[in-house]
Design an enzyme around this catalytic site. Sequence first.
Site, PDB file in Angstrom:
ATOM      1  N   ASP A  66       0.831  -1.210   0.000  1.00 31.53           N
ATOM      2  CA  ASP A  66       0.000   0.000   0.000  1.00 31.53           C
ATOM      3  C   ASP A  66       0.866   1.260   0.000  1.00 31.53           C
ATOM      4  OD1 ASP A  66      -1.938  -1.907   0.286  1.00 31.53           O
ATOM      5  OD2 ASP A  66      -2.661  -1.225   2.231  1.00 31.53           O
ATOM      6  N   ASP A  97      -7.476   3.236   7.164  1.00 35.05           N
ATOM      7  CA  ASP A  97      -7.169   3.866   5.875  1.00 35.05           C
ATOM      8  C   ASP A  97      -7.612   5.327   5.792  1.00 35.05           C
ATOM      9  OD1 ASP A  97      -6.358   1.314   5.321  1.00 35.05           O
ATOM     10  OD2 ASP A  97      -7.906   0.874   3.838  1.00 35.05           O
ATOM     11  N   GLU A 127     -11.833  -0.720   0.711  1.00 33.02           N
ATOM     12  CA  GLU A 127     -10.520  -0.323   1.217  1.00 33.02           C
ATOM     13  C   GLU A 127      -9.993   0.950   0.566  1.00 33.02           C
ATOM     14  OE1 GLU A 127      -8.081  -3.717   2.955  1.00 33.02           O
ATOM     15  OE2 GLU A 127      -8.357  -4.329   0.878  1.00 33.02           O
TER      16      GLU A 127
END
Length: 436
Positions: A53, A200, A272
């Site tokens: 990520d 997130d 996500e």
Amino acid sequence: MNDQSPGDGAPGFRARAGWTREQAAGIERTAATTAPVFYQPETDQMPHLHIWDTWFLRERDGTLAEVDGYRVCFSLTAPSDLLPGKRHDVAAIRVFYSADGREWHDGGAVFADALGQRQWAGSALYDDGDVYLFYTAAGTDGAEELTYTQRIVGASGGTVDTDDGFDLRGPWTHHELLSPDGERYEREAQSRAMIYTFRDPWFFEDPETGETWLLFEANSPVPEGSDACGGDASQQEFNGSVGIARSPTGDPLDWQLEEPLLDAVGVNQELERPHIVSQDGLYYLFVSSHLHTFGPGLSGYDALYGFVAEELRGDYVPLNGSGLVATNPANAPFQAYSWMAFPHDGEVLVQNFFNYFDFAGDTLDEIAHLPESEQMRRFGGTLAPTLRLTVSGAGTEIIGKLGHWEIPMAGESLPPTERELLARAQADGERGGYGR
């Protein structure tokens, strides 16, 4: 392209807008939504690390920051000799920098001490010389065993020094910003599903209103016995949402929870890394999600999904009818994940990470049954080629790609796509050949 118009979205369960089962049932690979096959880079720029990520240092207006000529990004990382499936248990944030958007350098671990047992994804703000890093504190501080408690944290105190190269410095102060309230956003103890999410964080300043927001991934609480999804409890466990908090002062460390932006009760458990691209007066909301997090009776892919509305808190419509924006080809269904979109030179570029590229199994669970040497060989663990999208109204199309780690600098024009080169060649041929 899709002929839907923003503004006619379906209502959500707790959010104003929702992703419905009818919409998600239309998910299918098309030429416009399927990425080309990715191959290994000729040179691994960070052979000592697993990298997944990733997010860029951005200005308040959302543009990618350039600090004294440097692009800056942050990634979740782990040592490259670790089995890839174990990387989430030790994830640490590192900073990388580039003077040309192609050759990147490791600036080291960002934090000596951070909240949580490990750090998961977030976003970064460059605000008049100050660096703020938003991240997910995963796990209970000081616990001997790994836990999966999640809190949204902001770290302040960062500055960039470029007097002698590039150096991101502290001292950092870590602030716990948000935790779920149990009403709008599910607490861990309320979760009945396979995965719990409150993570997130992604900073966004609305270009139309100037208001300051923080998006995040969450779950919408669905009480037992609810008539949601026709009372089907097996569907209700799939309750992903895009959460949002507002800063009443514009201070990056001052947030108040608000109702979710969008939810997917009965559709998907994980929305996500939510983020927004504001373009042509519209708000494009993007999320990443997995094949295995769709609810019973639905089939999706590991993919980037998206929605569009006329206002930040508007009636979101799924892009391309179903929400599917970019997925992996059928013969490499897990080659990339964790997509992050940003505008550049009239297009929307999408960076992602190179996941299990030489694997065509039905699920990622099958990876664990391979010999460890094969698990290592098949894992990319670096940034994948950057995708190029055209985006118009409620439709998108993949039109090409750039290289691994290729993030153009501000003002840099994109090269012609293969389609454009072919059209030029055909036009030249019709005129009697090149040079005429």
